[in-house]
Write a protein that holds these residues in place. Structure first.
Motif, mmCIF file in Angstrom:
data_model
loop_
_atom_site.group_PDB
_atom_site.id
_atom_site.type_symbol
_atom_site.label_atom_id
_atom_site.label_comp_id
_atom_site.label_asym_id
_atom_site.label_seq_id
_atom_site.Cartn_x
_atom_site.Cartn_y
_atom_site.Cartn_z
ATOM 1 N N LEU A 33 19.272 -7.135 26.761
ATOM 2 C CA LEU A 33 19.675 -7.020 27.939
ATOM 3 C C LEU A 33 20.527 -5.674 28.110
ATOM 4 O O LEU A 33 20.723 -5.009 29.125
ATOM 5 N N GLN A 34 21.499 -5.513 27.174
ATOM 6 C CA GLN A 34 22.430 -4.292 26.838
ATOM 7 C C GLN A 34 21.560 -3.020 26.898
ATOM 8 O O GLN A 34 21.812 -2.067 27.631
ATOM 9 N N THR A 35 20.430 -3.154 25.961
ATOM 10 C CA THR A 35 19.699 -1.997 25.880
ATOM 11 C C THR A 35 18.739 -1.515 27.097
ATOM 12 O O THR A 35 18.794 -0.413 27.490
ATOM 13 N N LYS A 36 18.236 -2.546 27.685
ATOM 14 C CA LYS A 36 17.375 -2.290 28.910
ATOM 15 C C LYS A 36 18.044 -2.116 30.211
ATOM 16 O O LYS A 36 17.426 -1.623 31.041
ATOM 17 N N HIS A 37 19.024 -2.929 30.553
ATOM 18 C CA HIS A 37 19.641 -3.209 31.815
ATOM 19 C C HIS A 37 21.166 -2.788 31.739
ATOM 20 O O HIS A 37 21.654 -3.140 32.738
ATOM 21 N N ASP A 38 21.662 -2.455 30.706
ATOM 22 C CA ASP A 38 23.361 -2.502 30.635
ATOM 23 C C ASP A 38 23.888 -3.688 31.452
ATOM 24 O O ASP A 38 24.846 -3.601 32.010
ATOM 25 N N LEU A 39 23.496 -4.644 30.827
ATOM 26 C CA LEU A 39 24.232 -6.035 31.222
ATOM 27 C C LEU A 39 24.376 -6.858 30.132
ATOM 28 O O LEU A 39 23.526 -6.962 29.026
ATOM 29 N N SER A 40 25.362 -7.546 30.111
ATOM 30 C CA SER A 40 25.742 -8.413 29.017
ATOM 31 C C SER A 40 25.126 -9.855 29.198
ATOM 32 O O SER A 40 24.775 -10.194 30.427
ATOM 33 N N VAL A 41 25.113 -10.896 28.490
ATOM 34 C CA VAL A 41 24.767 -11.987 28.553
ATOM 35 C C VAL A 41 25.322 -12.765 29.620
ATOM 36 O O VAL A 41 24.883 -13.322 30.770
ATOM 37 N N LEU A 113 18.716 -5.891 40.024
ATOM 38 C CA LEU A 113 18.986 -5.632 38.666
ATOM 39 C C LEU A 113 18.499 -7.137 37.941
ATOM 40 O O LEU A 113 17.903 -6.966 37.033
ATOM 41 N N LEU A 114 18.928 -8.291 38.795
ATOM 42 C CA LEU A 114 18.582 -9.658 38.130
ATOM 43 C C LEU A 114 17.206 -9.670 38.168
ATOM 44 O O LEU A 114 16.681 -10.484 36.985
ATOM 45 N N GLU A 115 16.432 -9.266 39.143
ATOM 46 C CA GLU A 115 14.970 -9.410 38.849
ATOM 47 C C GLU A 115 14.426 -8.487 37.967
ATOM 48 O O GLU A 115 13.435 -8.937 37.373
ATOM 49 N N GLU A 116 14.791 -7.393 37.609
ATOM 50 C CA GLU A 116 14.312 -6.647 36.567
ATOM 51 C C GLU A 116 14.760 -7.171 35.069
ATOM 52 O O GLU A 116 14.013 -6.765 34.263
ATOM 53 N N ALA A 117 15.936 -7.845 35.034
ATOM 54 C CA ALA A 117 16.544 -8.454 33.937
ATOM 55 C C ALA A 117 15.822 -9.464 33.591
ATOM 56 O O ALA A 117 15.804 -9.915 32.366
ATOM 57 N N ARG A 118 15.356 -10.413 34.584
ATOM 58 C CA ARG A 118 14.914 -11.641 34.309
ATOM 59 C C ARG A 118 13.701 -11.589 33.120
ATOM 60 O O ARG A 118 13.946 -12.472 32.109
ATOM 61 N N PRO A 119 12.988 -10.940 33.205
ATOM 62 C CA PRO A 119 11.796 -10.966 32.214
ATOM 63 C C PRO A 119 12.449 -10.545 30.865
ATOM 64 O O PRO A 119 11.807 -11.049 29.692
ATOM 65 N N THR A 120 13.302 -9.627 30.739
ATOM 66 C CA THR A 120 13.817 -9.273 29.558
ATOM 67 C C THR A 120 14.410 -10.445 28.851
ATOM 68 O O THR A 120 14.481 -10.699 27.707
ATOM 69 N N ASN A 121 15.223 -11.246 29.432
ATOM 70 C CA ASN A 121 16.107 -12.378 29.215
ATOM 71 C C ASN A 121 14.995 -13.515 28.723
ATOM 72 O O ASN A 121 15.402 -13.861 27.643
ATOM 73 N N ASP A 122 14.106 -13.588 29.576
ATOM 74 C CA ASP A 122 13.201 -14.721 29.287
ATOM 75 C C ASP A 122 12.404 -14.343 27.862
ATOM 76 O O ASP A 122 12.180 -15.300 26.826
ATOM 77 N N ALA A 123 11.886 -12.920 27.805
ATOM 78 C CA ALA A 123 11.271 -12.707 26.530
ATOM 79 C C ALA A 123 12.274 -12.818 25.349
ATOM 80 O O ALA A 123 11.869 -13.215 24.227
#
Length: 152
Positions: A33-41, A113-123
């Motif tokens: 999440l940090q790498t692709k979306h600049d988000l923490s868990v 951002l959440l929509e973009e990050a959800r597949p990253t989180n799930d994967a």
């Protein structure tokens, strides 16, 4: 029971395995999440929880409910909300029926951002579970986690 009681030892080993699994999964998701979306868990979790609110009865969460949902103290949750609000991902407003209450909603930018990050989180979750399943001490826990998501 004594400190060397086999039941206590097994319980402690189980807890250590569960803690290890959680730590590995969280660290793997955090990196992705940090790498692709600049988000923490925690930021992702907060956006996810708040995105599920609705306008119906009991649809908006109070800060204590949000803190419980993201497993943080109320003060840590408030700081997290402030950081995401400063980034334009959340907005706060007064409760229309109780001027003492403050609600927090996800902005359009936050939803995007959440929509973009959800597949990253799930994967990342899937990758972390698959990797953990290779470990004999973690494989049974992975099976339990996977069984929780399977409809009965």
């Amino acid at each position: 029971m004594t400190a060397t009681d086999p039941a206590l030892t097994a319980l402690a080993q189980g807890w250590c395995a569960l803690s290890l699994l959680h730590g590995r999964i969280e660290a793997h998701i955090e990196r992705a999440l940090q790498t692709k979306h600049d988000l923490s868990v925690r930021e992702y979790s907060l956006l996810d929880v708040l995105s599920r609110q609705h306008d119906g009865e009991g649809g908006h969460l109070q800060m204590k409910q949000v803190a419980d949902a993201v497993v943080l103290s109320q003060s840590a949750t408030t700081r997290l909300v402030t950081r995401l609000e400063d980034r334009g991902l959340l907005a706060r407003y007064l409760c229309p029926t109780d001027r003492r209450g403050i609600y927090t909603d996800v902005t359009e930018a936050g939803l995007h951002l959440l929509e973009e990050a959800r597949p990253t989180n799930d994967a990342a979750l899937r990758e972390a579970l698959d990797k953990a399943a290779e470990s004999p001490e973690l494989a049974p826990l992975v099976q339990v986690v996977e069984s929780l998501s399977t409809p009965a």
